[in-house]
Design a protein around this motif. Structure first.
Motif, PDB file in Angstrom:
ATOM      1  N   LEU A 492       0.701  -1.202  -0.066  1.00 30.89           N
ATOM      2  CA  LEU A 492       0.163   0.149  -0.017  1.00 30.89           C
ATOM      3  C   LEU A 492       0.852   1.243  -0.003  1.00 30.89           C
ATOM      4  N   LYS A 493       0.633   2.149  -0.981  1.00 32.01           N
ATOM      5  CA  LYS A 493       1.307   3.293  -1.128  1.00 32.01           C
ATOM      6  C   LYS A 493       0.452   4.461  -0.953  1.00 32.01           C
ATOM      7  N   SER A 494       0.610   5.319   0.339  1.00 31.88           N
ATOM      8  CA  SER A 494      -0.319   6.419   0.516  1.00 31.88           C
ATOM      9  C   SER A 494       0.434   7.639   0.803  1.00 31.88           C
ATOM     10  N   LYS A 495       0.560   8.702   0.103  1.00 33.05           N
ATOM     11  CA  LYS A 495       1.235   9.929   0.368  1.00 33.05           C
ATOM     12  C   LYS A 495       0.963  10.443   1.921  1.00 33.05           C
ATOM     13  N   LYS A 496      -0.372  10.473   2.041  1.00 34.53           N
ATOM     14  CA  LYS A 496      -0.612  11.043   3.234  1.00 34.53           C
ATOM     15  C   LYS A 496      -0.629  10.372   4.668  1.00 34.53           C
ATOM     16  N   ILE A 497      -0.679   8.920   4.448  1.00 31.05           N
ATOM     17  CA  ILE A 497      -0.544   7.990   5.367  1.00 31.05           C
ATOM     18  C   ILE A 497       0.664   7.490   5.654  1.00 31.05           C
ATOM     19  N   ALA A 498       0.994   6.518   4.918  1.00 32.28           N
ATOM     20  CA  ALA A 498       2.277   5.902   4.995  1.00 32.28           C
ATOM     21  C   ALA A 498       2.313   4.702   3.842  1.00 32.28           C
ATOM     22  N   ASN A 499       3.600   4.414   3.544  1.00 32.53           N
ATOM     23  CA  ASN A 499       3.872   3.106   2.647  1.00 32.53           C
ATOM     24  C   ASN A 499       3.968   2.056   3.363  1.00 32.53           C
ATOM     25  N   VAL A 500       3.222   1.047   3.235  1.00 37.14           N
ATOM     26  CA  VAL A 500       3.063  -0.189   3.897  1.00 37.14           C
ATOM     27  C   VAL A 500       3.208  -1.270   3.124  1.00 37.14           C
ATOM     28  N   SER A 501       3.991  -2.422   3.418  1.00 44.08           N
ATOM     29  CA  SER A 501       3.905  -3.566   2.786  1.00 44.08           C
ATOM     30  C   SER A 501       4.302  -4.999   3.726  1.00 44.08           C
ATOM     31  N   ALA A 502       3.442  -5.705   3.145  1.00 42.08           N
ATOM     32  CA  ALA A 502       3.165  -7.039   4.107  1.00 42.08           C
ATOM     33  C   ALA A 502       3.520  -8.306   3.077  1.00 42.08           C
ATOM     34  N   SER A 503       4.275  -9.218   3.693  1.00 44.20           N
ATOM     35  CA  SER A 503       4.583 -10.351   2.772  1.00 44.20           C
ATOM     36  C   SER A 503       4.445 -11.629   3.728  1.00 44.20           C
ATOM     37  N   LEU A 504       3.927 -12.913   3.393  1.00 44.03           N
ATOM     38  CA  LEU A 504       3.899 -14.101   4.101  1.00 44.03           C
ATOM     39  C   LEU A 504       4.486 -14.957   3.010  1.00 44.03           C
ATOM     40  N   SER A 505       5.387 -15.624   3.667  1.00 46.54           N
ATOM     41  CA  SER A 505       6.343 -16.719   2.858  1.00 46.54           C
ATOM     42  C   SER A 505       6.209 -17.910   3.405  1.00 46.54           C
ATOM     43  N   GLN A 506       6.056 -19.079   2.581  1.00 54.24           N
ATOM     44  CA  GLN A 506       6.189 -20.251   3.319  1.00 54.24           C
ATOM     45  C   GLN A 506       7.193 -21.093   2.161  1.00 54.24           C
ATOM     46  N   ILE A 507       7.816 -21.766   2.658  1.00 52.15           N
ATOM     47  CA  ILE A 507       9.182 -22.444   1.842  1.00 52.15           C
ATOM     48  C   ILE A 507       9.246 -24.000   2.311  1.00 52.15           C
ATOM     49  N   ASN A 508       9.017 -24.917   1.369  1.00 50.97           N
ATOM     50  CA  ASN A 508       9.087 -26.304   1.689  1.00 50.97           C
ATOM     51  C   ASN A 508      10.485 -26.824   1.197  1.00 50.97           C
ATOM     52  N   ASN A 509      11.065 -27.948   1.722  1.00 52.68           N
ATOM     53  CA  ASN A 509      12.467 -28.493   1.340  1.00 52.68           C
ATOM     54  C   ASN A 509      13.237 -27.122   1.129  1.00 52.68           C
ATOM     55  N   TYR A 510      13.388 -26.507   2.230  1.00 51.24           N
ATOM     56  CA  TYR A 510      14.373 -25.358   2.071  1.00 51.24           C
ATOM     57  C   TYR A 510      15.930 -25.971   2.423  1.00 51.24           C
ATOM     58  N   THR A 511      16.786 -25.403   1.506  1.00 58.68           N
ATOM     59  CA  THR A 511      18.058 -25.914   1.522  1.00 58.68           C
ATOM     60  C   THR A 511      18.966 -24.727   1.938  1.00 58.68           C
ATOM     61  N   TYR A 512      19.923 -25.315   2.787  1.00 59.36           N
ATOM     62  CA  TYR A 512      20.649 -24.441   3.487  1.00 59.36           C
ATOM     63  C   TYR A 512      22.153 -25.192   3.717  1.00 59.36           C
ATOM     64  N   PHE A 513      23.230 -24.365   3.987  1.00 55.84           N
ATOM     65  CA  PHE A 513      24.382 -24.846   4.384  1.00 55.84           C
ATOM     66  C   PHE A 513      24.472 -24.699   5.958  1.00 55.84           C
ATOM     67  N   GLY A 514      25.052 -25.987   6.566  1.00 53.30           N
ATOM     68  CA  GLY A 514      24.956 -25.999   7.881  1.00 53.30           C
ATOM     69  C   GLY A 514      26.333 -26.695   8.473  1.00 53.30           C
ATOM     70  N   LEU A 515      26.524 -26.956   9.633  1.00 51.77           N
ATOM     71  CA  LEU A 515      27.625 -27.505  10.325  1.00 51.77           C
ATOM     72  C   LEU A 515      27.315 -29.080  10.552  1.00 51.77           C
ATOM     73  N   ARG A 516      28.241 -29.832  10.581  1.00 51.84           N
ATOM     74  CA  ARG A 516      28.137 -31.096  11.124  1.00 51.84           C
ATOM     75  C   ARG A 516      29.357 -31.383  12.231  1.00 51.84           C
ATOM     76  N   ASP A 517      29.095 -32.448  12.980  1.00 47.55           N
ATOM     77  CA  ASP A 517      30.248 -32.550  13.909  1.00 47.55           C
ATOM     78  C   ASP A 517      31.491 -33.228  13.282  1.00 47.55           C
ATOM     79  N   ASN A 518      32.575 -32.695  13.783  1.00 45.26           N
ATOM     80  CA  ASN A 518      33.805 -33.125  13.329  1.00 45.26           C
ATOM     81  C   ASN A 518      34.249 -34.796  13.443  1.00 45.26           C
TER      82      ASN A 518
END
Length: 686
Positions: A492-518
């Protein structure tokens, strides 16, 4: 580093092929320019005035009089005529004003970096304080995401139409022995043919040991339309190298001295780092072409019943390297004792063809089909274990062909603007699909609302699937499932009130780099990094609001962001709050010869368990050892505008003069100290 430096022998065949493609592109571009220039040469609009211009009518001048002065009485074209055009034909114009938002973008990225936390040196990585999931793709990329912050994507390249030649020069100081420059030039060769050329260069030694940044980016564009407006062409070539010296962060003792604010280490070059003999580099080149032809032109005013066919080519080549003279024990065992060198290459060629029908009742309907060829990998296979049935083989290459089909839709209904885009891969090896839908409504001239939905399923980046290294731990071959993302966004962009944005995200099978034991006996490794795929769901909410208050010549600009990871917080971390507040004064001085903008900017984020940075992969990884403490940053800026020149002076992080600095950008990666930096943006309208 040179854009076209000599590569190793393992790339000879690839280099030969790519060199042939480059030669073809250069010849194609030169021939195209000559043909277009010749065709348009006799139909140029003559902007000269008889007797008034520099090239006025010579028959009305006394050539024999050397004292005769030629005066150019032509009116300067309005600024709105200097058009900037996106690849999707969205058009704006050159903006030479000076605002607080120009100050936010006066950085290496030339973008507002509110959601990023910079590393100690310019041109290095950024810690992400927030994420966006509105981008889609059908195929994985090379990876090395920490080196893609400054990467010019297709949507980052713009095309131009200008009444006179236009030049822009950007300059900003860096940290020790260097500078950041960006030079741009564009001109219309004819009223329908525009070219632009630009180069960005960076060199910065940095305050710490072995953190030098040395980068460059060349861009060239062509924008052309025929006289009858039936054929339209946009094409560009980008060559970019992004290189950094890497030191692995501070040592244990270095972290203790840094956190203790010991005065002897105010000279940051004295702080001990993990190593001083490594660097990583990302080379990228891209040739892009988008053109279309109106088979049926349709009605001139409404373009009703127009039929258009088009083609889009994207040839991308990327190469990532990591090199180190001697192994670092913290990364685990290595296959070599000296001259470690990891090198991976990736090429992708995509051809998309489409047919578009436009009707005032039905809207704009497009059918599109795409063929992509991908090639990612290394020069050799790797066999782990003995040469028997139990040995594990790490292949050297992933390559193949993918066909995709889909469509687009656009329609304006009353005050609503509707659009949609969808495609699906017809491939078993790399399945994938995406759907983008958008609805916009303008309530009045001061209020507008947009809602968008993005659904995307695609394979993780290639470096999650296959990686080879001289470090034993950095070798894997995985068969991960597609990452599935859904993102709902309301803006929502309003010159007199405010610019407001809202996002809702869902991720399945998210891949990432992480640590394992030595698990490697006899090593001194602190962190053994490996790719993972999360078997749960990531739920992520982001709310962002901005509002500016004005009184007399003073202004207060505020941006506040709230985030909540309500599921999957063990692998996906962001701060709860991120804020920015700028209080400043602006006015004309010296009889309006100078426009002044000066004030303070405060940034703050709450503490969170930030990801660590890994220089071997040029990626961030999930860690649980060091929390990134929330801290504020205070800058004083003094900006001015004289004619078409904007001058910027900033005292960055000046509060550390009194308090000292022991803040971090990432675990073992110190944040920037106080520094005075200045620069300018200068436009020439010839």
């Amino acid at each position: 580093m040179s854009f076209f430096g000599n590569y190793s022998n393992l790339h000879s065949l690839k280099n030969y092929t790519f060199a042939a493609v480059i030669r073809f592109m250069v010849r194609y571009t030169i021939i195209l320019l000559l043909i277009l220039f010749s065709a348009e040469g006799f139909s140029q609009v003559d902007l000269r005035r008889d007797g008034g211009g520099v090239m006025g009518n010579t028959s009305n001048r006394d050539i024999g009089d050397p004292q005769k002065t030629v005066i150019d009485n032509r009116e300067k074209p309005p600024i709105e005529d200097y058009k900037i055009i996106s690849v999707e034909n969205d058009t704006t114009y050159v903006d030479t004003t000076l605002t607080i938002y120009k100050d936010y973008k006066f950085n290496y990225l030339r973008k507002d970096n509110f959601e990023l936390l910079s590393f100690a040196n310019v041109g290095h990585a950024y810690t992400s304080l927030a994420y966006n999931f509105d981008e889609v793709d059908l195929l994985p990329d090379i990876g090395a995401r920490a080196k893609h912050f400054s990467y010019y994507k297709v949507d980052d390249i713009f095309y131009y139409h200008v009444p006179t030649p236009l030049t822009e020069l950007f300059f900003k100081t860096t940290f020790e022995q260097g500078q950041n420059v960006n030079a741009f030039f564009t001109t219309n060769m004819t009223p329908r043919l525009n070219i632009s050329i630009a180069y960005r260069g960076l060199r910065s030694l940095g305050k710490y040991q072995h953190v030098m940044s040395s980068q460059g980016a060349f861009r060239f564009t062509v924008n052309y339309q025929t006289k009858n407006n039936r054929y339209d062409l946009k094409t560009h070539f980008v060559s970019q190298d992004t290189g950094n010296e890497e030191n692995g962060g501070l040592t244990r003792q270095g972290n203790i001295s840094y956190r203790s604010k010991e005065e002897e280490f105010d000279d940051r070059s004295l702080l001990p780092v993990n190593f001083k003999d490594a660097e990583n580099m990302l080379y990228t080149k891209r040739f892009f072409l988008k053109h279309n032809y109106k088979v049926v032109k349709g009605n001139d005013s409404t373009e009703n019943n127009q039929i258009r066919i088009g083609h889009q080519l994207n040839f991308t080549d990327k190469e990532y390297r990591y090199s180190q003279n001697t192994p670092f024990a913290g990364f685990g065992a290595s296959y070599k004792n000296t001259n470690l060198r990891d090198e991976v290459e990736y090429q992708r060629v995509s051809n998309l063809v489409y047919a578009q029908y436009q009707n005032t009742i039905l809207g704009e309907l497009t059918f599109q089909a795409k063929y992509s060829n991908y090639n990612y990998g290394y020069s050799k296979k790797l066999i782990l274990g003995d040469l028997n049935e139990s040995a594990r083989v790490i292949p050297n290459r992933l390559k193949g062909d993918v066909f995709s089909v889909g469509g687009r839709y656009k329609k304006k209904i009353g005050g609503f603007q509707l659009s949609g885009d969808a495609m699906v891969n017809l491939s078993d090896e790399f399945s994938g699909n995406y759907l983008k839908a958008n609805a916009g409504y303008r309530l009045d001239e001061n209020n507008k609302v947009d809602a968008s939905l993005v659904i995307n399923s695609s394979a993780p980046n290639f470096n999650f699937l296959l990686y080879q290294s001289d470090y034993v731990n950095y070798n894997w071959y995985n068969n991960f499932d597609n990452v599935q993302k859904q993102d709902l966004n309301i803006d929502l962009k309003s010159k007199k009130i405010a610019n407001v944005s809202a996002s809702l995200s869902q991720i399945n099978n998210y891949t990432y780099f992480g640590l394992r034991d030595n698990e490697v006996e006899g090593t001194e490794a602190d962190t053994l990094i490996t790719p993972y795929q999360y078997n749960g769901n990531i739920g992520y909410l982001k709310l962002k609001a901005s509002r500016k208050f004005e009184y007399w010549r003073f202004s207060l600009d505020n941006t506040i962001m709230y985030q909540n990871v309500f599921s999957g917080e063990e692998v996906f971390r962001v701060p709860d709050f991120v804020t920015r507040h700028s209080f400043y004064y602006e006015d004309y001085w010296f009889n309006k010869a100078l426009y002044l903008n000066m004030g303070f900017t405060f940034n703050y984020f709450t503490s969170f368990m930030a990801d660590g940075y890994d220089p071997v992969l040029a990626e961030f990884y999930v860690q649980n050892k060091q929390e990134l403490g929330g801290f504020y940053r205070a800058d004083f800026f003094f900006n001015g505008k004289v004619d078409q020149t904007r001058i910027f002076l900033k005292l960055e992080n000046f509060s550390t003069i009194f308090e000292g600095n022991n803040n971090y950008s990432a675990p073992s990666q110190p944040y920037r100290d106080f520094v005075i930096r200045f620069g300018l943006v200068w436009n020439f309208f010839l």
